[in-house]
Write an enzyme that holds these catalytic residues in place. Structure first.
Site, PDB file in Angstrom:
ATOM      1  CG  PHE A  29      -1.543  -1.368   1.474  1.00  0.00           C
ATOM      2  CD1 PHE A  29      -2.313  -2.023   0.522  1.00  0.00           C
ATOM      3  CD2 PHE A  29      -1.291  -2.019   2.671  1.00  0.00           C
ATOM      4  CE1 PHE A  29      -2.825  -3.296   0.769  1.00  0.00           C
ATOM      5  CE2 PHE A  29      -1.789  -3.286   2.926  1.00  0.00           C
ATOM      6  CZ  PHE A  29      -2.561  -3.920   1.970  1.00  0.00           C
ATOM      7  CG  HIS A  30       4.232   1.681   0.992  1.00  0.00           C
ATOM      8  ND1 HIS A  30       5.281   0.944   1.531  1.00  0.00           N
ATOM      9  CD2 HIS A  30       3.390   1.921   2.024  1.00  0.00           C
ATOM     10  CE1 HIS A  30       5.070   0.752   2.814  1.00  0.00           C
ATOM     11  NE2 HIS A  30       3.921   1.329   3.146  1.00  0.00           N
ATOM     12  N   PRO A  31       1.781   3.187  -3.105  1.00  0.00           N
ATOM     13  CG  PRO A  31      -0.391   3.702  -3.806  1.00  0.00           C
ATOM     14  CD  PRO A  31       0.376   3.060  -2.682  1.00  0.00           C
TER      15      PRO A  31
END
Length: 531
Positions: A466-468
């Protein structure tokens, strides 16, 4: 048609920072427009409660990526915050500045490591394990090492057995090694960007918050951005600038609906191209990770949080003291280490959590409902993947879901890093300190698998952390990016993109801290440009 000096689109981590800093002088009228609602949900405030916000449609966009060949054709779940504070209101609270070489690789004027360190010092109030404070920044960053679960000692001893360094702080002068994560909490409660930055801003008469409103498109006069049109039909105008802070997904969607993006894609959707730049939505980068689960010979958080009476006791402890397991993130231990051969910088981030949730529904993180037996997990993610995906709109309507194509594990380098990370986990788990607390594996673990099986298992079970970032990356020119080093959009005036999408490259660790830092530095640039 209300008008403001600055209109900020998105009240997430970056937007909250901008709302605070651009309004402090009182000189400028600032509006911040947010698609979500208030951050009043009780599980937002409760640090360990993020597992309960993970699938909540009232505060979470609940995006789904396209089927991903690198992940065995699976369509991954992509949660993003749809609430004041954005993803800082629903994340696991881990605060990691990033490593020095991450920002040296940005190689953009004004974004050198000394300037970035200065910004972090201005942002943070740091809480030491004994409760003493240093710094006077708006965001509280708490070192909870003394309150972490006792099996942390086995994990740290395992690192020492392998000759790995131990770090006192991943945000200090020696961030490489194993250690305990610092988290964004204040007095035992989540300290999101909304709490740290937006709340003070909203006390000022020159700040207007417009929530529960989707942005349809941007308005222009010639090449100048003049404001925006809401999905409700209302138009807002900006005397000075429009600033997109809707995140790595949302900022792309708004730009493309306004005709800024890959011309061929926009034309197929019937959108007139204003600026043909395929980098809008391109260069998508993200961390991928995988968990390995083990039954434990000693009690873990499962023993305290699985039974109803355990939850009740922890709840009483939290209400009375703002302490105990509910005041912490489940991501307690971890570190930045070198798993690949050679002498390069740290390439792998680790997590070691004193809980498991293998009995939860598939894909869910029911952290407050852990397994009914003692267990722990160890996880890794390669720090700097080379694979690149993209984000595009699926239709002109603002409510249409995005097309997220991660393109995971598309390079030999990324697959080699997965193998290196898995083998590092295998070596850690083989040490005496971790063997002493291991009863049995739960599911596949690296010691059971050859290289091909490790990659196959990762494709079947691994996924986004969850680090775009980087979908509107800053760069030297429009051939390689979307904004310049001052976050101004190439080909337009009065328009900036300030959020995780603006990062030139993915940092080695969790991306909330770098996003806040980027917005803090951007505010300096924006204010300087008003002179």
């Amino acid at each position: 048609m209300p008008d403001y000096d600055f209109i900020i689109i998105g009240a997430g981590s970056a937007g909250c920072v901008l709302a605070d800093r651009l309004s402090r002088s009182g000189k400028y009228q600032v509006a911040i427009v947010e698609a979500g609602g208030p951050d009043s949900h009780p599980y937002i405030k409760l640090p360990i409660g993020y597992g309960r916000t993970f699938f909540n449609p009232k505060i979470n966009w609940k995006f789904t990526a396209q089927p991903d060949a690198g992940l065995a054709g699976r369509a991954a779940y992509w949660p993003r915050g749809k609430v004041l504070g954005g993803s800082s209101s629903i994340n696991a609270l881990v605060y990691c500045r990033g490593l020095k070489h991450d920002f040296e690789d940005w190689a953009m004027p004004g974004w050198d490591w000394p300037a970035i360190q200065t910004a972090y010092r201005e942002i943070e109030t740091r809480i030491a394990p004994d409760g003493t404070q240093s710094g006077t920044g708006p965001l509280h960053v708490t070192n909870v090492a003394r309150r972490a679960h006792p099996i942390k000692e086995n994990y740290l001893a395992a690192g020492r057995a392998l000759g790995l360094p131990i770090s006192d702080s991943f945000n200090g002068d020696a961030p490489e090694g194993l250690g305990l994560y610092e988290i964004t909490t204040k007095s035992g409660m989540r300290h999101s960007a909304a709490a740290a930055f937006l709340r003070p801003a909203l006390k000022r008469p020159n700040v207007t918050l417009i929530k529960n409103q989707l942005v349809d498109t941007l308005t222009f006069t010639g090449a100048r951005a003049t404001g925006l049109k809401l999905a409700s039909g209302q138009t807002l105008t900006a005397r000075r600038e429009v600033i997109l802070s809707a995140g790595a997904i949302g900022s792309v969607q708004i730009l493309q609906r306004a005709g800024i993006g890959p011309g061929a894609t926009l034309q197929k959707l019937g959108i007139q191209t204003r600026i043909d730049n395929p980098n809008v939505g391109g260069n998508l980068q993200d961390h991928l990770g995988i968990n390995y689960y083990y039954k434990s010979t000693v009690p873990t958080l499962n023993n305290r949080l699985a039974p109803w009476w355990g939850k009740a006791l922890c709840g009483v402890q939290y209400l009375a003291t703002r302490g105990g397991p509910l005041s912490l993130s489940v991501n307690q231990c971890g570190g930045f280490v070198r798993a690949m051969p050679g002498s390069g910088p740290a390439d792998t981030q680790l997590y070691f959590n004193p809980a498991t949730y293998t009995t939860a529904p598939d894909g869910r993180r029911e952290i407050i409902n852990p397994d009914p037996f003692a267990g722990f997990l160890i996880s890794f993610q390669p720090c700097r993947p080379q694979s690149r995906g993209r984000v595009d709109i699926s239709a002109p309507a603002p409510e249409a879901p995005p097309l997220i194509n991660p393109n995971s594990l598309a390079t030999d380098h990324d697959r080699a890093e997965v193998l290196a990370g898995a083998r590092l986990v295998q070596r850690l788990m083989a040490t005496a300190p971790l063997q002493a607390i291991t009863k049995a594996p739960l599911g596949p673990t690296p010691d059971q698998l050859d290289d091909a099986a490790i990659l196959a298992d990762f494709a079947q079970r691994g996924g986004t952390v969850f680090h775009p970032v980087a979908t509107c990356r800053m760069a030297a020119n429009a051939e390689t990016g979307v904004t310049d080093a001052r976050l101004r959009l190439f080909g337009a005036t009065g328009l900036r993109v300030v959020d995780a999408s603006s990062m030139p490259n993915l940092t080695s660790g969790n991306t909330n801290a770098p996003t806040i830092m980027l917005a803090w530095r951007a505010a300096d640039l924006i204010l300087a440009d008003q002179a």
